[in-house]
Design an enzyme around this catalytic site. Structure first.
Site, short mmCIF file in Angstrom:
data_model
loop_
_atom_site.label_atom_id
_atom_site.label_comp_id
_atom_site.label_asym_id
_atom_site.label_seq_id
_atom_site.Cartn_x
_atom_site.Cartn_y
_atom_site.Cartn_z
N GLY A 75 5.92 4.41 42.27
CA GLY A 75 6.07 4.28 40.82
C GLY A 75 6.76 5.45 40.14
O GLY A 75 7.46 5.27 39.14
N GLU A 76 6.56 6.65 40.66
CA GLU A 76 7.21 7.83 40.08
C GLU A 76 8.57 8.04 40.73
O GLU A 76 9.56 8.36 40.06
CB GLU A 76 6.37 9.10 40.31
CG GLU A 76 4.89 8.92 40.15
CD GLU A 76 4.42 8.97 38.70
OE1 GLU A 76 5.22 9.31 37.81
OE2 GLU A 76 3.25 8.64 38.47
#
Lengths: 736, 326
Positions: free
Chosen positions: A702-703
């Site tokens: 996600g990052e």
């Protein structure tokens, strides 16, 4: 033990909670129906620094429906017990405990009324007078200080100055990134209800356990007396990773008026009293051989923090481990300003540092006349030079080769300004993405009922990442059930503890705990069967049994077996249950360097006469370990690209430094990409797992998907126009 | 939001009576309600005129156009006659706001919309338009999006409408109905430059109601179009924009109607540019030369200097798009 077949994991499922969301049945924090709830509206300061000298609340209090106006003048003293879990050195803001104003938009009072309309109107009637002091809100002209220690230590290896001095090629650049806000769709919202000394909060948070413990510390009550619920979150991007004044205000107001209180920040307030991604000034120097081998890199940068806490984020790792640079020095500095404390925003630290490093790599490639991918490959390290550890997996080369092929990279004319389409100059750019594999301890609980369905719980969150779905997939395979027979529950501080949903740690941490829990439950059922004389599995070695579709059977002999339902019914068991956990290897015992990697490709069109940049396409190729839920992974990856596009081209929180007011505190003036801005996006995941990282073989995603996007776009703008823009966002002014 | 009363009128006579008594007219409400929520606008009485019979678009025989004040932006943009005769109007509308807003907002409301100046919309900031005499925070503040033309020391806010730029270019007139009957006002004098009274934005008398906007007929063919330059592709106000309409016959420009948006305190008619064009033959060089005059008289502020050059280039580009050339 026979490995369970993988059926659910890897399947491109739609969100299991999708129907609830699109039919409006998923309840977000402000939407819970609580009997007798009343409404609170915050009054915020119109100065950045100083003291409140007067507050006239008479008009507000005279409004029909107004129950109370609370401010430092009449608020009770709050315990604010020492709370060790806030990672920023300093002292958190104490709500309504004194007359000090520390930032523009700081809550100075709250109006509680029986209707929202009455509370809003009354709030606009509260007259506050101030003794304003000169405020400091500008990163570029306020003094910087080192650190903050112990989180952001200066770093060096080798002798960067000497290596720079003797380098064939030396470059020095300063990059600037503006302040960004998270801008989730869901506003920060809380409903607070007291029953005696017990507090229940429905609160938008990315950490129910953290909120539980922090509110307990504020009110001086045992954590067990606080329950925090957040079953659905309408996006957060990091902004819910700590508590802002509004949660405390809601709880305080509820205690004062002895009624449940709902408090929803306004969109405007989402820019003032909650954190942001800080602005940076990042000076980077590099030395290289003519053949493109980096010999030195120095990183001297400063970024915003508040006057009362010292913010830090992971802005050092990339400079230490991304490339094989023998001589490195890093000097991080913070600049205390009269602003609210910043908070981690998607790809924190990494995305910022990557803009500097990946822009600089591109600049060096052009200076050397070398392909930007080739330059990166020439600086691939064999091990993590910051720790000496081998990489658990590092498949960046593959990301680039797959990406280059898919994107058609090698068909480009490398010369800047060489490709035109009518009024548009076309350019392509590339950058490396990289993000930590961060993990924390997590627990879960699972209960298999007599009807053959299972409920799995963990106090984790679903900010939109799809936790409900991905955890259901992990549980389904571990138990040999169809996903529809699995219910995953989250977002309740009474559930088994889980870490904050940030730093891309949920899948690795909670996912591994869910797998451990469900493995235990499956083994328990199998044990019950093999020890049960009436079971067709009686006497079979438990290790020779697998479960498919809720039916246990002998490996290689599917005919011999029985279902969970049959087993539980015959044994008069209403259910079986198990609790499991995951504990990561402690930092000091780690034997591997663990990161997710990506190669980001961008194509832009620039109308250089009019200063317009428009995205044409983007591709990300990721080495993220095992992909549990491909459709949700795509949702993450495309969202990350869009976020990066915003960072590169649009997003900029603008401050009027005369008084520290933010001038674009709304969605019309703070620009994020619209659908019309978003081109053809594609994500590819390298097939594979990383079982050195964790038991379920995932890394992080996600990052990672945010990191490298902005520099890839900036590099594409350079390729299109021949103009190097070192400041984000890239707007018309820079290109005219 | 401050408390207010709300009445709905069904004929213009009722509307005018309510307006004369100090009521504020509301139709789509896409600007007014926003501003009421921010307490920038604090009307005591709202008079909802949505039910008035002002929803017609009529095309005159000679090619002029009358757009009822309550026709929705989306309906004007989609109207066949508008698209055929004045593409500049439909383009300006389609580049405005969002589909949802265009389905709500009316033409009368559109030209009445108030500035996007962030200080105007922030009740804690100084703003002469909102609070006469309090000062102009934008003049020496954050002013990237502000005006470079038609400004005064009291106000530098831009007029935000796109379609008003097309109306200004086409020399539209505004039809007003008041207690003393109907009158028409040229668009150029309907919207007021701020001067020392930035709180006065339109040449409206107390209780007057906009009933229509009329576009004059032009000799045909009239080529026209609208170009909007902005940071993002959709849903943003213009940094600069250009409305251009040209009547070219026998290879010579006979009529030129040009106005700019995003740069003026009102939609900015570019008469100097028009003069450069009349009687000339279209060419790349002509567009450049004419556009050089687009920013005549500009007074840029600290953060919007780039608009001077950007305006010229926007006009130049749109002259080329409408008038032809490479």
């Amino acid at each position: 033990m026979s490995p369970q077949p993988q059926a659910a994991v890897g399947a491109p499922l739609s969100r299991v909670d999708g129907r609830l969301k699109v039919t409006g049945q998923a309840k977000y924090s402000a939407e819970h129906d609580i009997d007798g709830v009343v409404h609170a509206v915050v009054v915020d300061s119109s100065i950045s620094r100083g003291r409140i000298t007067g507050m006239d609340t008479r008009d507000a209090e005279a409004q029909r429906g107004v129950l109370k106006v609370i401010s430092h003048r009449n608020a009770p003293e709050l315990a604010y017990r020492e709370f060790p879990f806030i990672p920023f050195p300093g002292e958190r803001l104490h709500v309504f405990q004194d007359d000090r104003v520390r930032f523009f938009g700081q809550p100075v009072a709250v109006v509680v009324a029986t209707t929202l309309e009455a509370a809003e109107h009354a709030a606009s009637l509260v007259k506050v007078t101030y003794d304003a002091e000169k405020a400091s809100t500008d990163l570029t002209d306020a003094p910087a200080e080192a650190g903050p220690l112990p989180f952001a230590r200066p770093y060096s290896r080798g002798d960067a100055e000497a290596a720079l001095g003797s380098a064939d090629v030396r470059m020095e650049m300063t990059y600037r990134l503006s302040r960004n806000h998270h801008n989730p769709m869901e506003l920060h919202s809380t409903i607070a209800r007291w029953e005696g000394n017990k507090l229940t909060l429905w609160d938008k948070t990315q950490h129910v356990i953290g909120t539980q413990n922090e509110l307990a510390s504020v009110f001086g009550i045992p954590p067990a007396d606080v329950r925090v619920l957040t079953p659905f979150i309408g996006g957060a991007f990091g902004n819910g990773l700590r508590r802002w004044p509004n949660t405390t205000i809601a709880a305080l107001a509820a205690r004062e008026v002895k009624r449940p209180v709902k408090l929803v920040l306004t969109r405007r307030q989402m820019y003032f009293s909650v954190g942001f991604r800080p602005a940076y000034e990042y000076k980077l120097r590099l030395g290289s051989s003519r053949r493109g081998r980096l010999t030195a890199m120095t990183h001297d940068f400063k970024y915003e923090t508040s006057s009362y806490e010292r913010f830090w984020e992971a802005n050092l790792a990339l400079g230490q481990m991304l490339y094989a640079v023998p001589n490195v020095s890093q000097t991080p500095q913070t600049v205390p300003l009269d602003v609210v404390t910043p908070i981690w925003m998607r790809g924190p630290g990494y995305s910022t540092a990557s803009f500097a490093i990946e822009s600089a790599m591109d600049e060096l490639a052009y200076k050397l006349g070398m392909d930007p991918i080739e330059l990166r490959l020439r600086n691939e390290p064999d091990e993590d030079l910051s720790s000496g550890h081998p990489f658990s997996t590092r498949r960046l080369r593959e990301c680039f080769s797959v990406g280059a092929r898919e994107f058609g990279w090698h068909r480009r004319n490398p010369r800047p300004r060489s490709t035109r389409d009518g009024d548009w100059l076309i350019g392509t750019g590339v950058a490396t993405g990289c993000y930590d594999v961060f993990q924390s301890a997590a627990q879960a609980h699972a209960r298999l009922d007599a009807d053959g369905t299972v409920v799995v719980q963990s106090a984790t969150h679903d900010v939109g990442t799809g936790t409900y779905t991905s955890m259901s997939q992990v549980a389904a395979d571990a138990l040999g059930l169809a996903v529809r027979h699995v219910t995953f529950q989250l977002g309740d501080s009474r559930m088994p503890p889980a870490p904050p949903q940030g730093a891309s740690q949920t899948m690795a941490s909670v996912g591994s705990a869910v797998q451990d829990t469900c493995d235990k439950l499956r083994q328990q059922a199998i044990k019950l069967a093999v020890e049960d004389e009436r079971s067709p599995l009686h006497g079979v070695d438990a290790d020779d049994i697998v479960v498919r579709g809720g039916r246990m059977h002998v490996t290689g002999n599917p005919a011999r077996g029985e279902t969970y339902r049959q087993l539980l019914a015959r044994n008069n068991r209403t259910h079986l249950e198990a609790r499991g956990s995951y504990s990561p290897v402690p930092e000091q015992d780690r034997r591997f360097s663990m990161y997710g990697y990506g190669a980001v490709f961008a194509e832009v069109a620039v109308d250089a006469r009019l200063g317009l940049v428009r995205m044409r396409r983007m591709l990300g190729v990721y080495d993220a370990g095992r992909i549990i839920s491909p459709k949700l992974a795509d949702s993450q990856a495309l969202g990350g690209m869009i976020g990066g596009m915003g960072q590169a081209l649009l997003e900029h929180t603008v401050t009027d430094h005369r008084d520290g007011r933010i001038t674009n505190a709304n969605f019309a003036d703070y620009l994020v990409p619209t659908h019309a801005d978003i081109p053809d996006l594609k994500a590819i995941y390298l097939d594979g797992e990383d079982y050195k990282a964790d038991p379920i073989g995932v890394k992080s995603l996600g990052e990672l998907v945010m990191v490298g996007v902005a520099p890839a776009i900036a590099n594409a703008v350079f390729h299109a126009t021949g103009r190097r823009v070192r400041e984000l966002p890239i707007t018309a002014e820079a290109l005219l | 939001m401050h408390p207010f009363s709300y009445t709905r009128v069904t004929d213009t006579r009722q509307a005018l009576t309510a307006g004369r008594d100090g009521g504020r007219y509301i139709a789509g409400g896409t600007t007014l309600v926003d501003l009421m929520r921010e307490t920038v606008e604090r009307p005591r009485t709202l008079v909802d005129i949505s039910a008035l019979p002002l929803r017609e678009i009529t095309v005159a025989k000679r090619g002029g156009l009358r757009i009822g004040a309550l026709v929705r932006m989306a309906d004007v943009a989609a109207h066949r006659g508008v698209r055929a005769l004045y593409p500049v109007i439909s383009e300006a509308l389609e580049l405005s706001a969002s589909a949802q807003l265009r389905n709500m907002a009316t033409i009368g409301g559109n030209i009445m919309q108030r500035t996007r100046c962030t200080y105007f919309r922030d009740v804690n900031a100084d703003c002469n338009k909102r609070e006469p005499g309090s000062g102009c925070a934008a003049l020496h503040g954050v002013n990237r999006t502000h005006a470079i033309l038609g400004t005064s020391d009291d106000c530098v806010a831009t007029h935000p409408s796109d379609v008003a730029v097309a109306f200004a270019a086409l020399e539209a007139t505004v039809v007003l109905l008041g207690p003393d009957g109907e009158r028409t006002v040229p668009f150029a004098s309907f919207l007021l430059k701020p001067g020392s009274t930035p709180n006065r934005e339109q040449a409206l008398r107390r209780g007057e109601l906009i009933t229509a906007v009329e576009i004059p007929a032009f000799p045909r063919p009239l080529k026209s179009g609208y170009l909007k330059v902005r940071d993002r592709q959709s849903y943003e106000f213009a940094l600069t924009s250009a409305a251009v309409a040209l009547h070219i016959r026998g290879g010579v420009i006979r009529q030129a109607k040009v106005a700019a948006g995003g740069v003026g305190t009102i939609p900015w008619k570019l008469t100097a540019v028009e003069r450069e064009l009349i009687g000339k033959r279209p060419s790349e060089a002509l567009w450049t030369k004419a556009a050089e005059r687009a920013a005549d008289g500009a007074r840029p502020l600290q953060h919007n200097r780039f608009k001077v050059e950007l305006l010229k280039r926007t006009v130049e580009r749109q002259l080329r798009i409408v008038g032809g050339g490479k």
